[in-house]
Structures are given as structure tokens and as C-alpha cells.
Write a protein that holds these residues in place. Structure first.
Motif, PDB file in Angstrom:
ATOM      1  N   UNK A 112       0.807  -1.227   0.000  1.00 15.02           N
ATOM      2  CA  UNK A 112       0.000   0.000   0.000  1.00 15.02           C
ATOM      3  C   UNK A 112       0.835   1.269   0.000  1.00 15.02           C
TER       4      UNK A 112
ATOM      5  N   UNK B 271       2.242   1.854  -3.532  1.00 12.78           N
ATOM      6  CA  UNK B 271       1.319   2.470  -4.485  1.00 12.78           C
ATOM      7  C   UNK B 271       0.865   3.864  -4.053  1.00 12.78           C
ATOM      8  N   UNK B 272       1.268   4.289  -2.848  1.00  9.06           N
ATOM      9  CA  UNK B 272       0.937   5.653  -2.422  1.00  9.06           C
ATOM     10  C   UNK B 272       1.944   6.664  -2.969  1.00  9.06           C
ATOM     11  N   UNK B 273       3.011   6.175  -3.603  1.00  7.85           N
ATOM     12  CA  UNK B 273       3.982   7.083  -4.232  1.00  7.85           C
ATOM     13  C   UNK B 273       4.250   6.613  -5.662  1.00  7.85           C
ATOM     14  N   UNK B 274       4.976   7.426  -6.422  1.00  8.84           N
ATOM     15  CA  UNK B 274       5.316   7.044  -7.795  1.00  8.84           C
ATOM     16  C   UNK B 274       6.337   5.892  -7.762  1.00  8.84           C
TER      17      UNK B 274
END
Lengths: 416, 291
Positions: free
Chosen positions: A271, A274-277
Motif C-alpha cells: 500500500x 502504491x501511495x507514491x510514484x
């Protein structure tokens, strides 16, 4: 869209439970047989931090736990009884978690508790459950809960623990003579990971060149990074969790840390990745209990993923999400074997249980009730290497389940 | 420990101070001019970041997000002032405080429903990626850009308040609204605009923070605490005080990070307590009426 499902799934249970409670109340007045059916359900309490910095992981745990419950209910329940999951927001706060757990036990009369998502909060839950001889399956990392002083006959730990995680991660990332710096969240989880990394590091022969403790839940890491850059380390271990992981790696990368050292984390979180590039996490190596890509080599992972996809519109389970499944499902398997909810019988059944439901063979060790299981080492892919947006990690190693990476029962304080 | 490291730490502290000034400015303006303690400040900061993300994803450009989100959220702020806060003028100061406190919760929940509870990526614009070598260490270009924006905002505010007729009216209105009303100044409209400007600056802070801290519904919680600390240390309502306090807190955090990093969050509250003991109104605060 999958994010919203997580939220509404978590909330929905609470609302349904409330409605069920009202329905039950009316039933007692008008239709006694409905009320009796209500009392027959198997109730599993599930305190977890639905809001706050670990919300993403917590909501995934709820979704996976609901899958396990649904699977057992679909095949007729356990000894004819349906199963109900009672989800409560513990707000990542030990006091809140203890209160919610107490309510679950005293008011909702749950038959067992699964959950909590913090090395610190789970100990508060465990205090409440073991004092009342209620079964508790912890599904987040903790070393302390394995130790004789915190463990009990009623305490099980389905998650990996910091010791085994750091042993395996260090084995694949530390080289003899390497210089290692640590950035560590200043609470139980960070301290246990740091201790594990340093112990593994001593055996491998690395030099610790910096140890920076940061406040839990910090938004700013810029002021910690100069010390780390000046340490001349080859490897930077960042031992924190949830949003702290994404923020600290983001800011370390902003400062060019990756050009000088390999970033290693004890647990590489799906998680947070996918919260950052993708380029922020590219090349970061870390451990994991589960990764959906395991389905290529492990049949039970494929079965679990497919069931999850079917229930949640093609969404994939995450690492911490999988704990919700393995934790609840192993408990329900034991209840099935014990033929009901009698706590002493279920404890015996859990001790005897061998299960392979998501990641290969697992079992609970006799002395500390730690789940002996495989440990994955993953490496985060850059945007160029990803086949699609779910293709996040490459598997560096999959260490098979073994007591070798656990501390011995004697060391944990269990005698005889 | 080398001189280079200490210099680097000092510089990081000043840069962090600039971010803290940005975080506190909107709160300070609205309190200083309108006397309203805006507890929705942190939530508006967060909403600003989401608005920036939304505009940036629609237009494909960070720059449009940086420009339009503060305008949009500033306009939203004006709606809040017109329809929620204006009816409370002349009543106990607790009323707007409680209103904005509740509004903060509403905004956070609304964002959770609309965008989910999880963090959302917000990339640093390509032009501002990478680091520069300052001689004693490297520093991210984006953070230097943020410092530049903060300086520009401060200069604009100073010129606007001190050198224009509008600024003169604003200052006079803050000092004595009744007299200004007697003189025929439309105080209602003036306060509407000031509240809008305060909220727009807060939203700008949110957009600027997004590439460093990423975006999530709770990102405003810590910001509210930081903004209060900076505003209280500087003196409630003093812009110059907010600047000095922001830098002071930034350096205090940075130096603490070097020697006792686990204390880095606590230190700003400790600093606030010490300063309030010595100067109960903060560094540059006016004594409140009745004191």
C-alpha cells in the motif's frame, strides 16, 4: 475504486452489526426463535486502526478477513453456526483498542479476537484477552508477544515477527564489512526491527555507522537525513510502518540518498508503494509475509488471489491484507476441528493445526504460538520494468518456513 | 560531527522554517485581522492539497494545480465566511472556534468519502527534481523552490498590507471595525476578502507540501498543531512574529534532530511552553484587551 471498497467494507460491518443488534432486540420481543439463531452465531472480534496512518493496511485486513468468514459461511458455517466478524476502529491507540476489545468481550460476547495492527497496540489487546482467557490471534509484527512474559496459552501470533523478518532480510542485503545506517520509528515496532537488524548484522559482520530514531507519525524527515548522508553508509535500513514508510523514503530519495546507499526496509508495504510514484521505491529491498505474485509458484496463493478477486471486483490482496485472511481462516479451521467455540478445545486444535491457505505450509509453534512460515524478500520495480500497474515487486528470495530463523523457546523464557 | 554537517543541519532547519511559516500564515492572518481562531485550518490545508492534485490530474500540469487550487479553495473559504462565520460575528469568540472545529471534521470525512482513506501519490514536477550541491551538502531543488515561493508570498503580503490603500483599510479595520463602519467602509466585504486570502494561502501551503509529504486525509492534523505553535510563539496575529517563530521552530527541530532525533516533534511544544512562560503573548504579540 478499490480504495473505497475497503472503506465501505469496514464501515458496512459496523452498520450491519448495529442493525443486527436492533433486529435481535426486536426479535427477542416478537420472535424468540430469531433471537436464538442470533445467539448461535460465532462472533469474531476484530479491532483494527481503520483511521489514521495505518488505515490502508487495516482496511485491507478487514477485506481479507471478510473473505475468510464468507468462505466458511458459504459452505454452511461451523457445526451449522454462521460466523460474524465484528470490526471496531481502535484508532491506533492502545487505550482505545483495550476499551473496544473489552466491549467486544463483555458486551458482544465474542468467541475470539483477531486483529490489531501495531507492535504496541496488540500488546494492549493481549492484556485484555489473556486476563479473560479469550483466544487472541495477533496479525501484525511483534517480538514481545512471543516472549513468555507477554505470551499465554490463549495468545497466538500469526504474523511474521521482527526477529525472523530482519534475519531473512539481512541475509539477502547485508554483506560482510558493509556500513549500515538506521532510521527507526521510535516505538516498539521500530525498536524490535532495529534490534533484529543489529543482531543479524553482528553475525554477518557489518558496522553500524548511524542510528537515528524518529518520532512516530512524523511528516518531516528532512532534518534526519543530513546525519544519514554524512555517515557514509552503504545500506540504510528504514524501520517504520504505514505512511511513515512512504514519507521517509520519499524524502530520503528527494535528498539523493539512493545514489549513495541501498535502502532496505524490514517490511516492504504494497500500500505504501502504491501511495507514491514507482521511481521513489525503485530498487528498495524489503521483507514480506505475502505478495500476490507468489501465485506463479505457490498453488494456495493462486486459490487465495482468485477468491479475493472474485469477491472484490478483480482487486488483489496485499501483504498485511493477507494476514487478515490467514489469521481468521486458521482460527476458523481450528474451530471446525474442535467442532465449536470451546476456547480450550480450539487452543488445542490451533496447536495441532497445519495449514496451507495462502503462502505454503504454516503451523503454530508449541511454546510461543508463533506461526512458522515462509519469509519473502522483495525488490521494488521501476516504472520501466513493470508489466502493468499491479506488477510492483520482484521476488529476491522466498525463505521456506523454518524454526531456524526464530529465537529458541529457551531464549524466549519458556521452560520445560 | 563536522562543521559541514552542522551547517547542513542549520540550512535544513531554515528551509523547514520556511515551510512552517507557509503552514502558519493563513491561521495567523485570519486571527490577526478577524480575531477568528480557525480550527479548520489543517483541514483546509489538506483540502488544498487534494484540490491541487485534482487540478493537476485534470490539466496534466503541477503548475495549474499550484495556481488554481488556492483560488478555488480561497473562493470556498469565502463561502464559508459568508454563510457560516458571518452570522457569528459579535457573539462569543468560542462560537466561530467551535464552528470551524466541527467544519474541520466534516472536511476530513468528506475527503475520505470522495478520495478514500489511503495516501495518493503526488509527484514532484520534473523541472524541480534532483538535488543541488550547496558546498556543505546536497539539498533537493524542490525544497529550495518552496522556500522561494514562501519568500514571494511574504513580500506580496507585506507590500499589500503596508504599501497599498487596501492594506491601510485592512489594518484600520482590524484595529477598530466600528469606526471604519461609521466612516462608510464596507467591513463585511473586507472581512470576506481577508478570510478568502487566508484560506487561499493555507491551500497553497497544502499544494506545496504534497510532493514532499504525499497526500492523505489526515495530513492536516499535524499541520494544525504546527501552525498553532508557530502562531502562538510569534504572537497571535503578528505576521512578522510568525516569520521569526517559523524559522526559530525549524532550526530548533533541526538541531534537536542532530542530537536527540526522537525528540524532534516534542521540541516545538517545549519551546512554545518556555516562550509563553517568559512572554505570555508570544514574541511579538499585542496584549489582549483586559490584560
Amino acid at each position: 475504486m478499490t480504495r473505497k471498497t475497503g472503506l465501505s467494507a469496514g464501515r458496512g460491518v459496523t452498520r450491519r452489526t448495529a442493525l443486527a443488534g436492533i433486529a435481535g432486540g426486536i426479535g427477542t420481543l416478537a420472535m424468540p426463535w430469531v433471537a436464538r439463531a442470533q445467539n448461535d452465531t460465532i462472533r469474531i472480534g476484530f479491532p483494527t486502526p481503520l483511521t489514521g496512518p495505518f488505515a490502508a493496511e487495516a482496511n485491507d485486513q478487514v477485506r481479507s478477513a471478510q473473505l475468510a468468514v464468507k468462505q466458511f459461511n458459504d459452505k454452511g458455517g461451523i457445526a451449522g453456526r454462521q460466523i460474524e466478524l465484528l470490526v471496531r476502529d481502535d484508532k491506533l491507540n492502545a487505550g482505545e483498542a483495550a476499551t473496544r476489545t473489552l466491549e467486544l468481550i463483555e458486551k458482544d460476547k465474542v468467541h475470539a479476537v483477531v486483529g490489531a495492527l501495531s507492535a504496541a497496540v496488540q500488546l494492549a489487546v493481549n492484556e485484555v484477552t489473556r486476563a479473560r482467557k479469550v483466544l487472541y490471534v495477533s496479525i501484525s509484527q511483534s517480538d514481545s508477544i512471543n516472549e513468555a512474559k507477554d505470551g499465554s496459552r490463549y495468545t497466538f501470533h500469526e504474523a511474521l515477527n521482527p526477529h525472523m523478518t530482519t534475519q531473512v532480510v539481512a541475509k539477502h542485503t547485508f554483506k560482510q564489512g558493509a556500513k549500515v545506517a538506521h532510521l527507526v520509528a521510535d516505538y516498539a515496532y521500530g525498536h524490535e526491527m532495529l534490534r533484529g537488524f543489529k543482531r543479524a548484522g553482528e553475525e554477518i559482520g557489518v558496522e553500524t555507522v548511524a542510528e537515528v530514531l524518529h518520532p512516530f507519525g512524523a511528516a518531516e524527515y528532512s532534518t534526519f537525513i543530513p546525519t544519514i548522508l554524512a555517515s557514509g553508509a552503504d545500506v540504510l535500513c528504514i524501520s517504520n510502518f504505514g505512511r511513515d514508510q512512504a514519507n521517509s523514503i520519499q524524502q530520503a530519495v528527494d535528498f539523493g540518498v539512493k545514489e549513495q546507499m541501498q535502502i532496505v526496509v524490514p517490511v516492504l508495504l504494497h500500500n505504501q508503494r502504491i501511495a507514491v510514484e514507482p521511481d521513489v521505491f525503485e530498487g528498495v529491498v524489503g521483507g514480506a509475509n505475502y505478495w500476490w505474485g507468489l501465485e506463479e509458484s505457490v498453488p494456495s496463493a493462486k486459490t487465495f488471489n482468485d477468491a479475493f478477486r472474485a469477491m472484490y471486483d478483480g482487486a488483489l490482496p496485499t501483504d498485511y491484507g493477507a494476514y487478515g485472511y490467514t489469521g481468521v481462516a486458521s482460527l476458523l479451521m481450528a474451530m471446525e476441528a474442535a467442532g465449536g467455540t470451546d476456547t480450550e478445545a480450539v487452543v488445542d486444535a490451533l496447536e495441532a493445526l497445519k495449514y496451507d491457505i495462502a503462502k505454503g505450509e504454516q503451523r503454530y509453534r508449541q511454546c510461543d504460538h508463533q506461526s512458522v512460515q515462509s519469509v519473502l524478500v522483495l525488490k521494488s520495480k521501476g516504472a520501466g520494468d513493470m508489466k502493468d500497474e499491479a506488477d510492483l515487486f520482484e521476488v529476491v528470495a522466498n525463505e521456506p518456513a523454518s524454526e531456524e530463523v526464530l529465537r529458541s523457546c529457551a531464549e524466549l523464557g519458556y521452560t520445560g | 560531527m563536522t562543521v559541514g554537517l552542522i551547517a547542513m543541519q542549520l540550512f535544513s532547519g531554515l528551509a523547514l522554517g520556511a515551510i512552517l511559516i507557509m503552514v502558519a500564515l493563513g491561521l495567523s492572518i485570519i486571527f490577526g485581522m478577524l480575531g477568528i481562531v480557525n480550527f479548520a485550518h489543517g483541514a483546509l490545508f489538506m483540502v488544498g492539497a487534494y484540490a491541487g492534485l485534482y487540478v493537476a490530474s485534470l490539466t496534466g500540469s503541477f503548475w495549474w494545480g499550484l495556481l488554481l487550487a488556492p483560488l478555488l479553495i480561497g473562493a470556498f473559504g469565502m463561502l464559508i465566511e459568508r454563510f457560516l462565520i458571518r452570522p457569528l460575528y459579535g457573539r462569543s469568540p468560542d462560537d466561530p472556534l467551535l464552528l470551524t472545529f466541527g467544519l474541520g471534521y466534516v472536511l476530513v470525512e468528506a475527503v475520505r468519502i470522495l478520495f478514500g482513506t489511503e495516501g495518493i501519490p503526488f509527484s514532484t514536477p520534473a523541472e524541480l527534481r534532483g538535488v543541488v550541491n550547496l558546498g556543505f551538502g546536497v539539498f533537493p531543488i524542490y525544497r529550495l523552490f518552496v522556500v522561494g515561493v514562501v519568500v514571494a508570498v511574504l513580500v506580496l503580503l507585506w507590500v499589500g498590507l503596508e504599501k497599498t490603500k487596501f492594506g491601510l483599510i485592512v489594518r484600520a479595520g482590524a484595529a477598530d471595525p466600528t469606526i471604519m463602519r461609521v466612516l462608510g467602509v464596507d467591513i463585511d466585504r473586507l472581512w470576506l476578502v481577508i478570510f478568502g486570502i487566508g484560506v487561499a494561502i493555507t491551500a497553497l501551503g497544502g499544494v506545496l507540501a504534497a510532493p514532499m509529504r504525499n497526500i492523505n486525509p489526515e495530513m492536516g492534523t499535524l499541520v494544525l498543531a504546527e501552525a498553532f505553535v508557530v502562531t502562538v510563539i510569534g504572537g497571535m496575529g503578528s505576521l512578522g512574529g510568525a516569520v521569526v517563530a517559523g524559522l526559530l521552530v525549524g532550526v530548533a527541530i533541526s538541531m534537536t534532530s542532530l542530537f536527540a532525533p526522537e525528540m524532534a516533534t516534542i521540541v516545538m511544544f517545549a519551546l512554545m511552553a518556555v516562550i509563553l512562560l517568559v512572554r505570555p503573548n508570544g514574541l511579538y504579540g499585542r496584549a489582549l484587551p483586559g490584560q
